[in-house]
Every structure is written in structure tokens, then in C-alpha cells.
Design an enzyme around this catalytic site. Structure first.
Site, PDB file in Angstrom:
ATOM      1  N   ARG A 138       4.940  17.666  -0.639  1.00 43.55           N
ATOM      2  CA  ARG A 138       5.996  16.653  -0.582  1.00 43.55           C
ATOM      3  C   ARG A 138       6.235  16.264   0.871  1.00 43.55           C
ATOM      4  O   ARG A 138       6.375  17.141   1.727  1.00 43.55           O
ATOM      5  CB  ARG A 138       7.287  17.221  -1.172  1.00 43.55           C
ATOM      6  CG  ARG A 138       8.423  16.223  -1.094  1.00 43.55           C
ATOM      7  CD  ARG A 138       9.672  16.754  -1.727  1.00 43.55           C
ATOM      8  NE  ARG A 138      10.365  17.697  -0.868  1.00 43.55           N
ATOM      9  CZ  ARG A 138      11.498  18.284  -1.212  1.00 43.55           C
ATOM     10  NH1 ARG A 138      12.053  18.045  -2.385  1.00 43.55           N
ATOM     11  NH2 ARG A 138      12.093  19.122  -0.394  1.00 43.55           N
TER      12      ARG A 138
ATOM     13  N   ASP B 222      18.742  17.406  -7.256  1.00 40.84           N
ATOM     14  CA  ASP B 222      19.395  16.190  -6.773  1.00 40.84           C
ATOM     15  C   ASP B 222      19.767  15.259  -7.914  1.00 40.84           C
ATOM     16  O   ASP B 222      20.801  14.600  -7.854  1.00 40.84           O
ATOM     17  CB  ASP B 222      18.482  15.468  -5.776  1.00 40.84           C
ATOM     18  CG  ASP B 222      18.618  16.070  -4.390  1.00 40.84           C
ATOM     19  OD1 ASP B 222      19.765  16.314  -3.974  1.00 40.84           O
ATOM     20  OD2 ASP B 222      17.586  16.334  -3.744  1.00 40.84           O
TER      21      ASP B 222
ATOM     22  N   HIS C  72      17.406  39.075   5.632  1.00 44.91           N
ATOM     23  CA  HIS C  72      16.101  39.761   5.631  1.00 44.91           C
ATOM     24  C   HIS C  72      16.023  40.814   4.548  1.00 44.91           C
ATOM     25  O   HIS C  72      15.039  40.946   3.851  1.00 44.91           O
ATOM     26  CB  HIS C  72      15.873  40.485   6.958  1.00 44.91           C
ATOM     27  CG  HIS C  72      15.752  39.570   8.104  1.00 44.91           C
ATOM     28  ND1 HIS C  72      15.046  38.413   8.032  1.00 44.91           N
ATOM     29  CD2 HIS C  72      16.239  39.643   9.345  1.00 44.91           C
ATOM     30  CE1 HIS C  72      15.108  37.806   9.183  1.00 44.91           C
ATOM     31  NE2 HIS C  72      15.831  38.530   9.999  1.00 44.91           N
TER      32      HIS C  72
ATOM     33  N   GLU D 283      14.765  11.676  -8.430  1.00 45.39           N
ATOM     34  CA  GLU D 283      15.916  12.500  -8.036  1.00 45.39           C
ATOM     35  C   GLU D 283      17.233  11.741  -8.049  1.00 45.39           C
ATOM     36  O   GLU D 283      18.283  12.342  -7.855  1.00 45.39           O
ATOM     37  CB  GLU D 283      15.721  13.038  -6.616  1.00 45.39           C
ATOM     38  CG  GLU D 283      14.488  13.866  -6.447  1.00 45.39           C
ATOM     39  CD  GLU D 283      14.390  14.444  -5.058  1.00 45.39           C
ATOM     40  OE1 GLU D 283      14.826  15.574  -4.859  1.00 45.39           O
ATOM     41  OE2 GLU D 283      13.845  13.752  -4.172  1.00 45.39           O
TER      42      GLU D 283
ATOM     43  N   CYS E 246      10.378  19.916 -11.047  1.00 47.89           N
ATOM     44  CA  CYS E 246      10.294  20.947 -10.018  1.00 47.89           C
ATOM     45  C   CYS E 246      11.657  21.413  -9.518  1.00 47.89           C
ATOM     46  O   CYS E 246      11.734  22.221  -8.606  1.00 47.89           O
ATOM     47  CB  CYS E 246       9.432  20.467  -8.847  1.00 47.89           C
ATOM     48  SG  CYS E 246      10.091  19.016  -8.053  1.00 47.89           S
TER      49      CYS E 246
HETATM   50  C1  PEP Z   1      15.306  18.709  -6.397  1.00 45.51           C
HETATM   51  O1  PEP Z   1      16.122  17.930  -5.891  1.00 45.51           O
HETATM   52  O2  PEP Z   1      15.355  19.097  -7.590  1.00 45.51           O
HETATM   53  C2  PEP Z   1      14.217  19.267  -5.582  1.00 45.51           C
HETATM   54  C3  PEP Z   1      13.281  20.025  -6.109  1.00 45.51           C
HETATM   55  O3  PEP Z   1      14.251  18.985  -4.245  1.00 45.51           O
HETATM   56  P1  PEP Z   1      15.142  19.814  -3.184  1.00 45.51           P
HETATM   57  O4  PEP Z   1      15.785  20.942  -3.908  1.00 45.51           O
HETATM   58  O5  PEP Z   1      14.201  20.223  -2.120  1.00 45.51           O
HETATM   59  O6  PEP Z   1      16.122  18.749  -2.759  1.00 45.51           O
HETATM   60 MG    MG Z   2      15.687  17.082  -3.968  1.00 44.06          MG
END
Ligand code: PEP
Ligand code: MG
Length: 577
Positions: free
Chosen positions: A337, A461, A194, A437, A508
Site C-alpha cells: 500500500r 476507516d 517491548h 475506506e 484488510c
Molecule cells: C483500514 O482502514 O481498515 C486499514 C486497514 O487501514 P489503516 O488501519 O492502516 O488505516
Molecule cells: Mg485505513
């Protein structure tokens, strides 16, 4: 004598001020054996303490100023929920009755029991939540001891102070929040505690995880807290203080400069417009989201609606959660997502099986959703309905094969047919995209790009699967390299596939929010970034200072297949000079 103490820097910046140590007295808890005739009264005493604890938290919740970070309200809300949960409201009563013991002791037994379960957990976030249980139990214990729990009387003239505590509860932070605290140091806590979350959203430098901070630092002595380096300096001379005052000033200037970019478009020196979006992970992030000037939400992670709670969210709650962000973005697109459940992020034991040897390669992401199509459809219905409120995009995680995509589209069409029958509004032209990914999907990106409206590269990923390194295994952290030639080739293939099919490709993963890679990615052709709100303006400042055309040739050299990893690192460093 000068003293340097290291900890975990969780909120950047430099604070210089006088120490104010907050002592939360340790409670001495002993077992008291009750006579059978005393048990009912003890149960009542416990129940009244729980009611009083709720009342205290409700009073604090009511006193939260309107401009306080939303995190505070939701953390206090989660403490209220815990007080209501049978693990704290019923199990201790059963223990009082079974063992004929005092309420304090029953709570202690239950606390130790819960702690042993938390210790087994691998998920860092969940482990952090043990602190919440401790805060709530401490609150009840204090009431049983008939003591004032909160630090309220202490919070008088703390402006400019550095608060040093074992840990801070959300309730403490409500009381501290209007005091213009300069910095926080806590003995407990990690990046997700926190104190860390709230300090970041208040922009107050903080160092946590400093054992014995309350012993090492004395009330009223001047200390320097360097939240960027995770360092505390005490007993230093005037020259050091002056140096840090300079550093503080230049950091503040840089921060003000970044802040002024909020309303400026992300546009390179040679006028290439970049779409700079934000990632959202919890609804608590909305304050940061509203303040970062994002062009939209490029990744709305929805796992929080399922895990770390007693029941998965139903369609109505999901709809509300999506609409909240869509409204906040006022016409800028929100990419939701679908669930990336599975492996350690699983809530339903049915799907855990004999927990896979390689959970990251198991039933997760879209595969997991396709195994439970009713749950998947419920989410798709909520997303579709929310799409009637404002521009929304739908994104599937961990797409690996064409068949998976087709199966997902079948469920999506079922959800649409149901909504049409029910006369429920939705955007029938909602854009459908997928995350790239896994190496397989990057290599087959041409195929996916033909059937989708957009792609988004999930580098967290993609790097894990390409380099075969578990992203949460510290032992192989040193191998995690976004600049590995194989990773760059896969990003390149995905960007090319998007260009060929005429669809946007965004990124992302964390790589998109790391300014060491911004120029390289621009030079490789990336035009959409989605980053954590806290990194967005920094990325924008690099974009706005870059001339893309001058980078393209240099980035081609970096993508040359015969180049070594070391050379890539060197060339990227040169690019950033
Ligand atoms: C990623 O794998 O880059 C991603 C944005 O998804 P997460 O981090 O939620 O697995
Ligand atoms: Mg991911």
C-alpha cells in the site's frame, strides 16, 4: 490470603509459576556544580560512558540466538541509533558545559525535556517509545554510576518462573529468552511495549501495566498469570491452581490444533477456497508472517518507512524493505500500500498546516501523496522495481474520487517511463488496486471497479467515516460497530461491485481478523481476507468449519434494510452458534 490483581493482558495464555522479582535499583541523581577546570574531564567521562553503553549493546546484539524473534535485534538496533543521536550524544555535553554540572544531572535534564515532548504526543505508539529513551538513558546512567546494568547474574535458573519487573528492556529479553520463562508481569508498558511485543512473538503469557507489582508479589510465591483476561492471582488454593492447569492445557491443545492448520488450505466445508492473507506493518513482523501460512500479504503498510525515524527512507531502503517481504513470501503475492501519511501520521511540518480541526478528514492517504508527487514517485519507483523480484500488487489508500485515481495513475506512468529509460526491471502488468475506506468510495465502487484490478475494504476507516466516530477517541469507542446496518450495506455494495466487474475484493481492516464476523462475511460473499498474522489461523479454523451455502440465505436476512441493529447482533450471534 488470595490476591487478584488486574492489568493489561498483552500476550494470551495462562502461566503458573514461582515469582522472580527483578529489581532495577533506583539511581539517586543529584546536581554537582563543577569548577570550570573540571568541565572537560566531565565531558570525557560522559563520552566514555556512551561508548561503553554502545559496546554493551553491541555485545548483546552479537549474542542474540539465531532463532530469537527479529523484534529483539531491531529494538536493540534502535537503542544503538539513539545512543548515536545528538539528543543523547551531544545535547548532554552542551548542558554539562553551559551549566557546569555533572554528566548524570545533564542527562536527567535532557531526559525530562524529551519526556515533556513525548507527553504531548497523541500517537500511542510514539508515546510508548519514551520507554526506549528511558532504557537507553538508564544504561548510560548506570555506567556513570559504575554499576553493572544488566540482569545477567540473576538469569541463572529461571526456567518456569514468572518474571516480575518494572519494565523489561530488549537487552533483558535477550538474556531471558533462553530461560524458558513461564510468564511476564511488568509495572509499566502497554500493548505496544517491548515486553508486550516480544512476549507475543515468544508466545509467553504476559500482563503489563500492573502498578506496584514488585511490592504486591513476593519472590518464590506461586502465581497464576492469565494473559487473556489481564489478571494475576496470588495466594490461591490448590483447587484454583488445578482449574487453571486445566484451562492451560486446553488452551495449549487449541494452540497446537491451530498451529497444525498452517499448511492446510483455507477451504469451507462445501469446498469454497478462501484466499487468506496477512497484514504486515513493520519489518519486525516477518517472523510471525513466515510462520502463519498466509496465502500472501494483503496489506503491507509502508508508513514505518517515513514516521518514527529521523529521515524518511530513500528509494534504495524502500526497495530493500519491499524485496525482503516479497522474497519471504516465495511466490505468493505481496500487496504494497502506498503511503497513508497525513493527520497525526505526518513527518513533514510543511503538510501539517495549522493542524486541521478534523485531521482524519484532512490531507491524508492518497490525497497527501498527490500533494507531494516527487515523494510519491520515489515510492512508486521502489515498489515497481521490487515487483521484478516476485508477484507484487500496488494499492492506493483512501481513494475518494475518480480524479484522484487518474492523477495517481499519471504519476505511476511517469515512474514507469523513468525506469524504462534507466533500463531498470519491473513488472509492467503489476495489478493496481485501491482501498475502500470512505463511504463515498463504497457507494461509487462500481465506477472504481471498472478501472482497477482489485479492491480492498479497509473497515477501520470505513467504520470511522460511516459512523462519524474518531477511531482513536476513547469517548466514542462504544459507538464503533462493524455490524451497524450502514456499514454492512457499504461492504455489500463493494462486494457486489467487485463481482459485477469480475475483480477480487478483499478485506484488510480489523473486522477481517475478528472471528465474530467471519461467518457473516463469508455469507455476504467475501472470499479474500487479510488479517494480522496472529489472528490468521483462528480465522482459518472458522472458515474450514463453515458451510457457506447454508449461510447465504441467513446473511441476506441480516442485510435486509429494515432490520434493527439489535436484531443484526442477535442474528450474527445465532450464525456463530
Ligand atoms: C483500514 O482502514 O481498515 C486499514 C486497514 O487501514 P489503516 O488501519 O492502516 O488505516
Ligand atoms: Mg485505513
Amino acid at each position: 490470603m488470595a490476591l487478584m490483581i488486574s492489568g493489561l493482558g498483552v500476550s494470551r495464555g495462562v502461566a503458573i509459576g514461582a515469582v522472580h522479582v527483578m529489581q532495577r535499583s533506583a539511581l539517586e541523581i543529584y546536581e554537582r556544580h563543577l569548577k570550570a577546570t573540571e568541565v572537560d574531564a566531565e565531558v570525557q567521562r560522559f563520552q566514555s560512558a556512551v561508548i561503553m553503553a554502545s559496546q554493551q549493546l553491541l555485545d548483546i546484539q552479537d549474542s542474540v540466538p539465531a532463532d530469537a524473534p527479529k523484534d529483539i535485534i531491531s529494538f536493540i538496533g534502535s537503542h544503538l541509533l539513539m545512543l548515536d543521536d545528538s539528543m543523547l550524544s551531544q545535547v548532554p555535553i552542551d548542558l554539562i558545559r553551559e551549566r557546569q554540572c555533572n554528566a548524570e544531572w545533564a542527562l536527567k535534564i535532557q531526559r525530562d525535556q524529551i519526556a515533556s515532548v513525548f507527553e504531548e504526543m497523541e500517537d500511542e505508539y510514539l508515546r510508548t517509545r519514551q520507554n526506549d529513551i528511558d532504557h537507553v538513558i538508564y544504561l548510560i546512567q548506570k555506567i556513570l554510576f559504575d554499576q553493572q546494568y544488566l540482569v545477567s547474574e540473576e538469569v541463572q535458573t529461571l526456567a518456569g518462573s514468572i518474571i516480575v519487573a518494572d519494565d523489561l528492556t530488549p537487552a533483558d529479553t535477550v538474556l531471558l529468552q533462553n530461560q524458558n520463562i513461564a510468564g511476564f508481569i511488568t509495572e509499566l508498558g502497554g500493548p505496544l511495549s517491548h515486553t508486550a511485543i516480544i512476549a507475543r512473538s515468544l508466545g509467553i503469557p504476559a500482563v503489563v501495566g500492573v502498578p506496584d507489582a514488585r511490592l504486591l508479589l513476593k519472590n518464590n510465591e506461586t502465581v497464576i498469570v492469565d494473559g487473556s483476561e489481564g489478571m494475576i492471582l496470588a495466594g490461591v488454593d490448590q483447587d484454583t491452581i488445578t482449574n487453571y492447569q486445566r484451562k492451560q492445557k486446553s488452551l495449549e491443545q487449541a494452540k497446537r490444533k491451530l498451529h497444525s492448520l498452517r499448511k492446510v488450505a483455507a477451504k469451507t466445508q462445501d469446498n469454497v477456497l478462501i484466499n487468506l492473507q496477512a497484514n504486515v506493518e513493520l519489518l519486525d513482523d516477518t517472523r510471525a508472517l513466515a510462520n502463519c501460512g498466509a496465502d500472501g500479504v494483503g496489506l503491507y503498510r509502508t508508513e514505518f518507512l517515513y514516521i518514527d525515524r529521523t529521515e524518511p527512507a530513500n528509494e534504495a531502503e524502500q526497495y530493500e524493505a519491499y524485496v525482503k517481504v516479497i522474497r519471504l513470501m516465495k511466490g505468493r503475492p505481496v500487496t504494497i500500500r502506498t503511503l497513508d501519511l497525513g493527520a497525526e501520521k505526518e513527518f513533514d511540518p510543511k503538510y501539517q498546516g495549522p493542524l486541521a480541526q478534523n485531521p482524519a478528514l484532512g490531507l491524508r492517504g492518497l490525497r497527501r501523496s498527490l500533494r507531494d508527487t516527487e515523494l510519491f514517485k520515489l515510492q512508486l519507483r521502489a515498489i515497481l522495481r521490487a515487483s521484478s523480484i516476485g508477484p507484487t500488487k500496488l494499492m492506493f489508500p483512501m481513494l475518494t474520487s475518480e480524479d484522484e485515481l487518474q492523477s495517481a495513475l499519471v504519476v505511476l506512468n511517469q515512474a514507469k517511463s523513468e525506469l524504462i529509460k534507466e533500463d531498470q526491471a519491473f513488472d509492467d502488468t503489476i495489478a493496481i488496486g485501491a482501498m475502500i475506506e470512505v463511504p463515498a468510495s463504497a457507494l461509487a465502487a462500481n465506477q472504481f471497479a471498472k478501472n482497477l484490478d482489485f479492491l480492498s475494504i479497509g473497515t477501520n476507516d470505513l467504520i470511522q467515516y460511516t459512523l462519524a466516530i474518531d477511531r482513536i477517541d476513547e469517548a466514542v469507542n462504544y459507538l464503533y460497530d462493524p455490524l451497524h446496518p450502514a456499514v454492512l450495506q457499504l461492504i455489500h455494495l463493494t462486494l457486489k461491485a467487485g463481482q459485477r466487474a469480475g475483480i477480487p475484493v478483499s478485506m484488510c481492516g480489523e473486522m477481517a481478523g475478528d472471528i465474530r464476523y467471519t461467518k457473516l462475511l463469508l455469507g455476504m460473499g467475501l472470499r479474500e481476507f487479510s488479517t494480522h498474522p496472529a489472528s490468521l489461523l483462528e480465522v482459518k479454523s472458522v472458515i474450514n468449519a463453515t458451510d457457506v451455502s447454508a449461510l447465504e440465505k441467513r446473511c441476506k436476512d441480516i442485510l435486509n434494510k429494515h432490520i434493527s441493529s439489535a436484531k443484526i447482533h442477535h442474528l450474527v450471534d445465532q450464525l456463530n452458534l
